[in-house]
Design an enzyme around this catalytic site. Sequence first.
Site, PDB file in Angstrom:
ATOM      1  N   TRP A 167      42.665  85.973 143.197  1.00  0.00           N
ATOM      2  CA  TRP A 167      43.797  86.787 143.614  1.00  0.00           C
ATOM      3  C   TRP A 167      44.569  86.264 144.797  1.00  0.00           C
ATOM      4  O   TRP A 167      45.604  86.807 145.152  1.00  0.00           O
ATOM      5  CB  TRP A 167      43.320  88.204 143.945  1.00  0.00           C
ATOM      6  CG  TRP A 167      42.069  88.277 144.771  1.00  0.00           C
ATOM      7  CD1 TRP A 167      40.802  88.516 144.297  1.00  0.00           C
ATOM      8  CD2 TRP A 167      41.923  88.090 146.179  1.00  0.00           C
ATOM      9  NE1 TRP A 167      39.890  88.489 145.317  1.00  0.00           N
ATOM     10  CE2 TRP A 167      40.553  88.228 146.499  1.00  0.00           C
ATOM     11  CE3 TRP A 167      42.815  87.812 147.219  1.00  0.00           C
ATOM     12  CZ2 TRP A 167      40.050  88.093 147.780  1.00  0.00           C
ATOM     13  CZ3 TRP A 167      42.320  87.682 148.507  1.00  0.00           C
ATOM     14  CH2 TRP A 167      40.960  87.819 148.772  1.00  0.00           C
ATOM     15  N   LYS A 191      43.569  84.412 132.360  1.00  0.00           N
ATOM     16  CA  LYS A 191      43.086  85.711 132.851  1.00  0.00           C
ATOM     17  C   LYS A 191      43.274  85.778 134.358  1.00  0.00           C
ATOM     18  O   LYS A 191      42.542  85.175 135.135  1.00  0.00           O
ATOM     19  CB  LYS A 191      41.611  85.943 132.528  1.00  0.00           C
ATOM     20  CG  LYS A 191      41.302  87.436 132.678  1.00  0.00           C
ATOM     21  CD  LYS A 191      39.880  87.779 133.011  1.00  0.00           C
ATOM     22  CE  LYS A 191      39.497  87.748 134.443  1.00  0.00           C
ATOM     23  NZ  LYS A 191      40.213  88.682 135.355  1.00  0.00           N
ATOM     24  N   SER A 245      35.064  82.444 143.200  1.00  0.00           N
ATOM     25  CA  SER A 245      33.886  82.300 144.060  1.00  0.00           C
ATOM     26  C   SER A 245      32.822  81.416 143.408  1.00  0.00           C
ATOM     27  O   SER A 245      32.759  81.301 142.178  1.00  0.00           O
ATOM     28  CB  SER A 245      33.293  83.689 144.317  1.00  0.00           C
ATOM     29  OG  SER A 245      32.927  84.275 143.087  1.00  0.00           O
ATOM     30  N   TYR A 255      27.395  81.016 131.056  1.00  0.00           N
ATOM     31  CA  TYR A 255      28.071  81.437 129.813  1.00  0.00           C
ATOM     32  C   TYR A 255      28.187  80.247 128.859  1.00  0.00           C
ATOM     33  O   TYR A 255      27.995  80.372 127.656  1.00  0.00           O
ATOM     34  CB  TYR A 255      29.481  81.959 130.092  1.00  0.00           C
ATOM     35  CG  TYR A 255      29.607  83.166 130.993  1.00  0.00           C
ATOM     36  CD1 TYR A 255      28.614  84.145 131.069  1.00  0.00           C
ATOM     37  CD2 TYR A 255      30.754  83.344 131.764  1.00  0.00           C
ATOM     38  CE1 TYR A 255      28.767  85.250 131.899  1.00  0.00           C
ATOM     39  CE2 TYR A 255      30.916  84.449 132.594  1.00  0.00           C
ATOM     40  CZ  TYR A 255      29.911  85.400 132.654  1.00  0.00           C
ATOM     41  OH  TYR A 255      30.069  86.483 133.471  1.00  0.00           O
ATOM     42  N   GLU A 267      36.643  75.372 140.522  1.00  0.00           N
ATOM     43  CA  GLU A 267      37.208  75.260 141.879  1.00  0.00           C
ATOM     44  C   GLU A 267      36.720  76.483 142.635  1.00  0.00           C
ATOM     45  O   GLU A 267      37.209  77.591 142.389  1.00  0.00           O
ATOM     46  CB  GLU A 267      38.735  75.290 141.826  1.00  0.00           C
ATOM     47  CG  GLU A 267      39.359  74.186 141.031  1.00  0.00           C
ATOM     48  CD  GLU A 267      39.317  72.851 141.746  1.00  0.00           C
ATOM     49  OE1 GLU A 267      38.994  72.817 142.953  1.00  0.00           O
ATOM     50  OE2 GLU A 267      39.588  71.845 141.092  1.00  0.00           O
ATOM     51  N   CYS A 268      35.744  76.307 143.498  1.00  0.00           N
ATOM     52  CA  CYS A 268      35.095  77.494 144.082  1.00  0.00           C
ATOM     53  C   CYS A 268      35.312  77.594 145.583  1.00  0.00           C
ATOM     54  O   CYS A 268      36.279  77.097 146.106  1.00  0.00           O
ATOM     55  CB  CYS A 268      33.623  77.493 143.697  1.00  0.00           C
ATOM     56  SG  CYS A 268      33.396  77.583 141.909  1.00  0.00           S
ATOM     57  N   CYS A 302      40.843  79.318 150.042  1.00  0.00           N
ATOM     58  CA  CYS A 302      39.566  78.670 149.726  1.00  0.00           C
ATOM     59  C   CYS A 302      39.226  77.574 150.724  1.00  0.00           C
ATOM     60  O   CYS A 302      38.077  77.398 151.085  1.00  0.00           O
ATOM     61  CB  CYS A 302      39.605  78.108 148.323  1.00  0.00           C
ATOM     62  SG  CYS A 302      41.042  77.079 148.028  1.00  0.00           S
ATOM     63  N   GLU A 401      31.180  82.574 153.213  1.00  0.00           N
ATOM     64  CA  GLU A 401      32.632  82.571 153.080  1.00  0.00           C
ATOM     65  C   GLU A 401      33.115  84.012 153.270  1.00  0.00           C
ATOM     66  O   GLU A 401      32.850  84.871 152.437  1.00  0.00           O
ATOM     67  CB  GLU A 401      33.033  82.056 151.695  1.00  0.00           C
ATOM     68  CG  GLU A 401      34.526  81.921 151.567  1.00  0.00           C
ATOM     69  CD  GLU A 401      34.966  81.483 150.179  1.00  0.00           C
ATOM     70  OE1 GLU A 401      34.424  82.003 149.182  1.00  0.00           O
ATOM     71  OE2 GLU A 401      35.846  80.620 150.091  1.00  0.00           O
TER      72      GLU A 401
HETATM   73  P1  NAD Z   1      36.017  85.909 141.998  1.00  0.00           P
HETATM   74  O1  NAD Z   1      35.045  84.832 141.725  1.00  0.00           O
HETATM   75  O2  NAD Z   1      35.509  87.259 142.286  1.00  0.00           O
HETATM   76  O3  NAD Z   1      37.024  86.083 140.772  1.00  0.00           O
HETATM   77  C1  NAD Z   1      37.726  84.993 140.239  1.00  0.00           C
HETATM   78  C2  NAD Z   1      38.052  85.295 138.801  1.00  0.00           C
HETATM   79  O4  NAD Z   1      36.835  85.429 138.069  1.00  0.00           O
HETATM   80  C3  NAD Z   1      38.824  86.600 138.602  1.00  0.00           C
HETATM   81  O5  NAD Z   1      39.764  86.430 137.573  1.00  0.00           O
HETATM   82  C4  NAD Z   1      37.733  87.570 138.199  1.00  0.00           C
HETATM   83  O6  NAD Z   1      38.202  88.643 137.400  1.00  0.00           O
HETATM   84  C5  NAD Z   1      36.803  86.681 137.407  1.00  0.00           C
HETATM   85  N1  NAD Z   1      35.438  87.183 137.377  1.00  0.00           N
HETATM   86  C6  NAD Z   1      34.818  87.959 138.320  1.00  0.00           C
HETATM   87  N2  NAD Z   1      33.570  88.271 137.921  1.00  0.00           N
HETATM   88  C7  NAD Z   1      33.388  87.689 136.717  1.00  0.00           C
HETATM   89  C8  NAD Z   1      32.304  87.653 135.795  1.00  0.00           C
HETATM   90  N3  NAD Z   1      31.156  88.297 136.029  1.00  0.00           N
HETATM   91  N4  NAD Z   1      32.462  86.936 134.659  1.00  0.00           N
HETATM   92  C9  NAD Z   1      33.616  86.301 134.409  1.00  0.00           C
HETATM   93  N5  NAD Z   1      34.675  86.321 135.213  1.00  0.00           N
HETATM   94  C10 NAD Z   1      34.574  86.991 136.375  1.00  0.00           C
HETATM   95  O7  NAD Z   1      36.949  85.342 143.168  1.00  0.00           O
HETATM   96  P2  NAD Z   1      38.116  86.108 143.926  1.00  0.00           P
HETATM   97  O8  NAD Z   1      37.464  87.113 144.807  1.00  0.00           O
HETATM   98  O9  NAD Z   1      39.172  86.531 142.971  1.00  0.00           O
HETATM   99  O10 NAD Z   1      38.734  84.920 144.800  1.00  0.00           O
HETATM  100  C11 NAD Z   1      38.155  84.492 145.955  1.00  0.00           C
HETATM  101  C12 NAD Z   1      37.315  83.254 145.699  1.00  0.00           C
HETATM  102  O11 NAD Z   1      38.102  82.240 145.062  1.00  0.00           O
HETATM  103  C13 NAD Z   1      36.838  82.638 146.977  1.00  0.00           C
HETATM  104  O12 NAD Z   1      35.489  82.274 146.851  1.00  0.00           O
HETATM  105  C14 NAD Z   1      37.716  81.400 147.127  1.00  0.00           C
HETATM  106  O13 NAD Z   1      37.170  80.389 147.901  1.00  0.00           O
HETATM  107  C15 NAD Z   1      37.913  80.996 145.716  1.00  0.00           C
HETATM  108  N6  NAD Z   1      39.097  80.122 145.581  1.00  0.00           N
HETATM  109  C16 NAD Z   1      38.910  78.785 145.367  1.00  0.00           C
HETATM  110  C17 NAD Z   1      39.998  77.924 145.273  1.00  0.00           C
HETATM  111  C18 NAD Z   1      39.819  76.459 145.032  1.00  0.00           C
HETATM  112  O14 NAD Z   1      40.765  75.795 144.634  1.00  0.00           O
HETATM  113  N7  NAD Z   1      38.648  75.902 145.250  1.00  0.00           N
HETATM  114  C19 NAD Z   1      41.286  78.442 145.362  1.00  0.00           C
HETATM  115  C20 NAD Z   1      41.448  79.814 145.575  1.00  0.00           C
HETATM  116  C21 NAD Z   1      40.333  80.639 145.673  1.00  0.00           C
END
Ligand code: NAD
Length: 497
Positions: A167, A191, A245, A255, A267-268, A302, A401
């Site tokens: 987000w 998604k 994340s 999965y 990309e986490c 991130c 984080e």
């Molecule tokens: P998140 O991991 O909670 O969600 C990311 C996506 O995964 C969303 O679309 C979410 O709906 C989906 N998701 C959540 N739970 C899931 C599940 N159980 N199964 C399948 N899909 C699922 O992350 P967030 O809170 O939206 O974003 C923050 C995180 O994103 C931080 O850790 C940040 O560092 C990371 N991030 C990384 C980069 C990069 O380029 N490395 C860039 C931006 C954000």
Amino acid sequence: MNDMSKDYWHARAAELKPEGRAFIEGRYVPALSGKTFAAVNPANGRVLAQIAACDSVDVDVAVRSARKAFDSGAWSRMAPAERKRILLAFAESILAHREELALLESLNVGKPITNALTGDIVSSAGCIQWYAEAIDKLYGEVAPTPDNFTAMVLREPIGVVAAVVPWNYPLSMASWKLGPALAAGNSVILKPAEQSPLTAIRIAQLAADAGVPPGVLNVLPGYGGTAGRALGLHGDVDAVGFTGSSEVGKLFMQYSGQSNMKRVGLECGGKSPHIVLADCDDLDGAARAVAMGIFSNAGQVCNAGSRLLVEAPIRDALLERIVAVGRELVPGDPLDPTTRLGAIVSQSQMDRVLSYIDIGRNEGARLVLGGQRVNQDSGGFFVEPTVFDSAHNAMRIARDEIFGPVLAAITVADVDEALAVANDTIYGLAAGVWTRDIRKAQRAAKAIRAGVVWINCFDRGNMSAPFGGFKQSGFGRDKSMHAFDKYMDWKAVWIAS
Ligand code: NAD
């Protein structure tokens, strides 16, 4: 920009009717269950739109549509120059809708309108354009073979790609996936995160209007545990491009193993070290970079430089300057063009950030700036820029984080300790180093286990250099020609003569 006052943006926001349905097979549709969830404006807590809560049955429909489009060849076998033309038109259309998209992004994520307008939207269009321009310059190979054979090494699109994004930069993160995946000829199911689906839903129509055939780009809003999980487990999805994340990234690897061994690119998260050595000859510049490296986008970045590693002799002088920059960043109305710090995306994310501020206090770090929720009267979720001094790397504020505007400053004795602490983390996304000693810079660049190292700058980049992590920050790269690796396969064709 000059005539775009706060009133202008509020007036436009009042007229806006954001689309909340999914986009499948070239048109907007509700979730088959009829269920919706609310998209909330984090700057005031008000509901912006109802969003289709897609789940596994919608995923099935979208994957069938994507597969049919892929197999038809309408996009996957289209001449690259023609795909280029359509994607360039798509990028132009994003730019033509710049104000609307910036407004949607600002309202949905709470980010300052100026940043959305001049940053997110322009760079997203630029990303689509970059991959459009690249795709008719991407050659295969002819392998060295005995004379009685010719072996062509072809690059082919992988098939149906699920792009699952976070987000914090909704449109930028989506475009980092869409650019290479679509240019390569794949069909994509995007998604968006449940917190911020509005721009993703909107651009689906812009892509279709530009000529992307039905089924090639589907947008499926929904919760991670339902829609995201169903995409990860689907037997007919060939690849997942995920940003989010590390915790959820690991789920996508599971999965894949539990289903069809789909390719996964991750990309986490990160806990990036920002090192300032005592010989730095631009303390003001370093302080600005350290402050903006953790406070911009309210720290929801991130690669945020969330750990400051500073050599003892300059600690006080640097911290004083960082605090001075932080004081200037007063969280405010994202629709005011002068606002530089916006809201935190949701109540629960704000609560998480505030709970880490409490943890920092209890761990014994010294709070030297901020630490409070502010602007509560607005109904929104705002946290002040926050700096902890006297942290050490074992503290949770230095290990986890936080994803908020919270800096943990750790004092180090010398460059050796700085590098050891920098690498003492499960993450490896990015790092910054400030020094005027070329040998120390060179050594640090090689020693730090991270996908990006910035020397005497921070958070710089463009489409031509890859972005991605080491260790639990993931694998695979977004941006640059290397991103095609996630969405294309190699095929060797041997022809006997
Ligand atoms: P998140 O991991 O909670 O969600 C990311 C996506 O995964 C969303 O679309 C979410 O709906 C989906 N998701 C959540 N739970 C899931 C599940 N159980 N199964 C399948 N899909 C699922 O992350 P967030 O809170 O939206 O974003 C923050 C995180 O994103 C931080 O850790 C940040 O560092 C990371 N991030 C990384 C980069 C990069 O380029 N490395 C860039 C931006 C954000």
